[in-house]
Design an enzyme around this catalytic site. Structure first.
Site, PDB file in Angstrom:
ATOM      1  N   SER A  32      10.698  -5.674  -9.584  1.00 44.55           N
ATOM      2  CA  SER A  32      10.629  -6.963 -10.284  1.00 44.55           C
ATOM      3  C   SER A  32      10.762  -6.804 -11.790  1.00 44.55           C
ATOM      4  O   SER A  32      10.053  -6.007 -12.391  1.00 44.55           O
ATOM      5  CB  SER A  32       9.273  -7.636 -10.053  1.00 44.55           C
ATOM      6  OG  SER A  32       9.093  -7.957  -8.722  1.00 44.55           O
ATOM      7  N   HIS A  62      14.727 -10.430  -8.685  1.00 47.52           N
ATOM      8  CA  HIS A  62      15.427  -9.472  -7.827  1.00 47.52           C
ATOM      9  C   HIS A  62      16.807 -10.017  -7.497  1.00 47.52           C
ATOM     10  O   HIS A  62      16.926 -11.037  -6.836  1.00 47.52           O
ATOM     11  CB  HIS A  62      14.692  -9.300  -6.496  1.00 47.52           C
ATOM     12  CG  HIS A  62      13.377  -8.619  -6.624  1.00 47.52           C
ATOM     13  ND1 HIS A  62      13.180  -7.306  -6.313  1.00 47.52           N
ATOM     14  CD2 HIS A  62      12.191  -9.074  -7.057  1.00 47.52           C
ATOM     15  CE1 HIS A  62      11.931  -6.980  -6.538  1.00 47.52           C
ATOM     16  NE2 HIS A  62      11.302  -8.037  -6.991  1.00 47.52           N
ATOM     17  N   HIS A  80      11.262  -7.143   0.585  1.00 52.81           N
ATOM     18  CA  HIS A  80       9.815  -6.969   0.693  1.00 52.81           C
ATOM     19  C   HIS A  80       9.325  -7.367   2.080  1.00 52.81           C
ATOM     20  O   HIS A  80       9.828  -8.316   2.680  1.00 52.81           O
ATOM     21  CB  HIS A  80       9.102  -7.843  -0.345  1.00 52.81           C
ATOM     22  CG  HIS A  80       9.359  -7.436  -1.756  1.00 52.81           C
ATOM     23  ND1 HIS A  80      10.369  -7.977  -2.496  1.00 52.81           N
ATOM     24  CD2 HIS A  80       8.738  -6.536  -2.552  1.00 52.81           C
ATOM     25  CE1 HIS A  80      10.360  -7.426  -3.704  1.00 52.81           C
ATOM     26  NE2 HIS A  80       9.389  -6.544  -3.766  1.00 52.81           N
ATOM     27  N   TYR A  82       6.606  -8.839   2.643  1.00 61.86           N
ATOM     28  CA  TYR A  82       5.999 -10.184   2.579  1.00 61.86           C
ATOM     29  C   TYR A  82       7.021 -11.312   2.683  1.00 61.86           C
ATOM     30  O   TYR A  82       6.668 -12.460   2.905  1.00 61.86           O
ATOM     31  CB  TYR A  82       5.152 -10.358   1.310  1.00 61.86           C
ATOM     32  CG  TYR A  82       5.902 -10.269  -0.004  1.00 61.86           C
ATOM     33  CD1 TYR A  82       6.746 -11.295  -0.427  1.00 61.86           C
ATOM     34  CD2 TYR A  82       5.757  -9.158  -0.818  1.00 61.86           C
ATOM     35  CE1 TYR A  82       7.430 -11.204  -1.629  1.00 61.86           C
ATOM     36  CE2 TYR A  82       6.425  -9.057  -2.021  1.00 61.86           C
ATOM     37  CZ  TYR A  82       7.272 -10.083  -2.423  1.00 61.86           C
ATOM     38  OH  TYR A  82       7.945  -9.982  -3.604  1.00 61.86           O
ATOM     39  N   GLU A  83       8.308 -10.998   2.515  1.00 59.89           N
ATOM     40  CA  GLU A  83       9.334 -12.028   2.670  1.00 59.89           C
ATOM     41  C   GLU A  83       9.643 -12.294   4.139  1.00 59.89           C
ATOM     42  O   GLU A  83      10.391 -13.213   4.460  1.00 59.89           O
ATOM     43  CB  GLU A  83      10.618 -11.601   1.955  1.00 59.89           C
ATOM     44  CG  GLU A  83      10.485 -11.589   0.445  1.00 59.89           C
ATOM     45  CD  GLU A  83      11.707 -10.985  -0.223  1.00 59.89           C
ATOM     46  OE1 GLU A  83      12.546 -11.754  -0.698  1.00 59.89           O
ATOM     47  OE2 GLU A  83      11.812  -9.756  -0.256  1.00 59.89           O
ATOM     48  N   ALA A 110       6.759  -3.209 -10.114  1.00 61.25           N
ATOM     49  CA  ALA A 110       5.728  -3.836 -10.938  1.00 61.25           C
ATOM     50  C   ALA A 110       4.442  -3.754 -10.134  1.00 61.25           C
ATOM     51  O   ALA A 110       4.461  -3.925  -8.916  1.00 61.25           O
ATOM     52  CB  ALA A 110       6.093  -5.282 -11.200  1.00 61.25           C
ATOM     53  N   MET A 211       2.986  -4.417  -3.841  1.00 63.00           N
ATOM     54  CA  MET A 211       3.419  -4.949  -2.541  1.00 63.00           C
ATOM     55  C   MET A 211       4.725  -4.319  -2.064  1.00 63.00           C
ATOM     56  O   MET A 211       5.477  -4.943  -1.315  1.00 63.00           O
ATOM     57  CB  MET A 211       3.601  -6.471  -2.646  1.00 63.00           C
ATOM     58  CG  MET A 211       2.398  -7.230  -3.160  1.00 63.00           C
ATOM     59  SD  MET A 211       2.775  -8.979  -3.377  1.00 63.00           S
ATOM     60  CE  MET A 211       1.337  -9.526  -4.290  1.00 63.00           C
ATOM     61  N   SER A 212       5.004  -3.107  -2.518  1.00 61.42           N
ATOM     62  CA  SER A 212       6.280  -2.488  -2.120  1.00 61.42           C
ATOM     63  C   SER A 212       6.139  -0.972  -2.109  1.00 61.42           C
ATOM     64  O   SER A 212       5.037  -0.440  -1.966  1.00 61.42           O
ATOM     65  CB  SER A 212       7.380  -2.906  -3.103  1.00 61.42           C
ATOM     66  OG  SER A 212       7.144  -2.358  -4.383  1.00 61.42           O
ATOM     67  N   ASN A 235       0.023  -6.279 -15.197  1.00 55.37           N
ATOM     68  CA  ASN A 235      -1.177  -7.117 -15.365  1.00 55.37           C
ATOM     69  C   ASN A 235      -2.387  -6.318 -14.919  1.00 55.37           C
ATOM     70  O   ASN A 235      -2.242  -5.355 -14.172  1.00 55.37           O
ATOM     71  CB  ASN A 235      -1.053  -8.382 -14.480  1.00 55.37           C
ATOM     72  CG  ASN A 235      -0.820  -8.020 -13.018  1.00 55.37           C
ATOM     73  OD1 ASN A 235       0.283  -7.652 -12.614  1.00 55.37           O
ATOM     74  ND2 ASN A 235      -1.873  -8.093 -12.217  1.00 55.37           N
ATOM     75  N   HIS A 247       3.105 -14.753 -11.093  1.00 55.78           N
ATOM     76  CA  HIS A 247       4.340 -13.978 -10.985  1.00 55.78           C
ATOM     77  C   HIS A 247       5.127 -13.981 -12.297  1.00 55.78           C
ATOM     78  O   HIS A 247       5.771 -12.987 -12.639  1.00 55.78           O
ATOM     79  CB  HIS A 247       5.193 -14.542  -9.837  1.00 55.78           C
ATOM     80  CG  HIS A 247       6.453 -13.762  -9.592  1.00 55.78           C
ATOM     81  ND1 HIS A 247       6.445 -12.448  -9.154  1.00 55.78           N
ATOM     82  CD2 HIS A 247       7.758 -14.089  -9.739  1.00 55.78           C
ATOM     83  CE1 HIS A 247       7.690 -12.017  -9.043  1.00 55.78           C
ATOM     84  NE2 HIS A 247       8.508 -12.986  -9.387  1.00 55.78           N
TER      85      HIS A 247
HETATM   86  N1  HPA Z   1      -1.011  -6.990  -7.210  1.00 59.10           N
HETATM   87  C1  HPA Z   1      -0.024  -6.733  -6.334  1.00 59.10           C
HETATM   88  N2  HPA Z   1       1.250  -6.639  -6.688  1.00 59.10           N
HETATM   89  C2  HPA Z   1       1.537  -6.803  -7.979  1.00 59.10           C
HETATM   90  C3  HPA Z   1       0.557  -7.082  -8.949  1.00 59.10           C
HETATM   91  C4  HPA Z   1      -0.789  -7.181  -8.534  1.00 59.10           C
HETATM   92  O1  HPA Z   1      -1.716  -7.425  -9.326  1.00 59.10           O
HETATM   93  N3  HPA Z   1       1.204  -7.191 -10.135  1.00 59.10           N
HETATM   94  C5  HPA Z   1       2.514  -6.965  -9.884  1.00 59.10           C
HETATM   95  N4  HPA Z   1       2.728  -6.741  -8.585  1.00 59.10           N
END
Ligand code: HPA
Length: 275
Positions: A32, A62, A80, A82-83, A110, A211-212, A235, A247
């Site tokens: 990302s 993406h 992903h 989650y998609e 990310a 998440m990847s 973050n 996001h």
């Molecule tokens: N958690 C999960 N996936 C992420 C985060 C997060 O805080 N930041 C960027 N991708």
């Protein structure tokens, strides 16, 4: 992994071979907000729509583009879990890179900082991971020609390459103290983690949450590829600061770090190609 996975990989490889015979040794999967790295690398662009069996990624930040040159092949756009993609789809790009002759995989993503000493904007070299996705891309029949039934995961991120990356980071980054090392915990998403989940991740040894990446790294190891993992801590993970996660912030921070990430990756590519 389904029985037809290797056929799927072969078809994808053929789609690329219609366009080029290039056999770069280094493959990159961009996360990302980091897709623009591919603009700095030479090569022919092939949209995912021209790769047989490749779905179109849908997440903001993406795009679905493969770029292949002499030294590198870059995939901007991930599938992903989650998609709703199956694990076979999540790891198809990794297997395609292997099928094209890639020996070293560089995965970027990310992630949220679980380690309280990290800051948003830090670049983190992965030295291990924890799979909290509740599944594994290798579940199902094993294709013994591709890899072992029970692949070793003692060193998912190649130690010699980690040494090289650290050396290059010290030379190239505008502020080397923004460079960290750590363990990535993979959640499925798409909801961000709860504060208790992040606390758990910290207690079990994670420095980052995302998440990847972990499915790709498992499959890359299975296929015998060497791996470098780089996260952009976009973050502080949930519960550390008294503010919600979103996001847009993730993509924004990714963009801010992009220049440093490009410098680092270009340095790594140069160093690996000189070997
Ligand atoms: N958690 C999960 N996936 C992420 C985060 C997060 O805080 N930041 C960027 N991708």
């Amino acid at each position: 992994m389904r029985n037809d996975f290797s056929d799927r990989v072969e078809k994808a490889v053929k789609s690329i071979r219609k366009v080029t015979d290039a056999k770069p040794k280094i493959g990159l999967i961009l996360g990302s907000g980091l897709a623009e790295i591919s603009e700095k690398l030479d090569g022919i662009e092939i949209p995912y729509s021209q790769i047989e069996g490749f779905p179109e990624p849908s997440v903001a930040g993406h795009k679905g583009l493969l770029k292949i040159g002499e030294n590198t092949v870059t995939l901007a756009g991930r599938f992903h879990f989650y998609e709703g993609w199956t694990m076979d789809e999540v790891v198809l790009p990794t297997a395609l890179l292997h099928g094209l002759g890639v020996e070293i995989l560089i995965v970027t993503n990310a992630a949220g900082a679980v380690n309280k000493s990290f800051s948003p904007g830090n670049i983190v070299l992965l030295n291990d991971h924890i799979n909290l996705m509740g599944t594994n891309p290798l579940i199902g029949p094993n294709n013994d020609k591709m890899g072992a039934r029970f692949p070793d995961m003692s060193n998912p991120y190649t130690p010699e390459l980690r040494t090289i990356v650290k050396k290059i980071a010290a030379k190239t980054l505008s502020n080397p103290s923004d460079f960290k090392e750590g363990v990535y915990a993979a959640f499925t998403g798409p909801s961000y983690e709860s504060p208790a989940e992040i606390k758990m991740a910290r207690i079990i040894g994670a420095d980052l949450a995302g998440m990847s990446t972990v499915p790709e790294v498992i499959v890359a190891n299975w296929l015998g590829m060497k791996v470098i993992g780089l996260s952009c801590a976009t973050n502080m993970a949930a519960g550390i600061l008294d503010q919600p996660l979103n996001h847009e912030e993730v993509v924004e921070t990714g963009k801010k770090v992009q220049n440093d990430m490009v410098e680092l990756i270009m340095g790594i590519v140069q160093e690996l190609n000189s070997k």
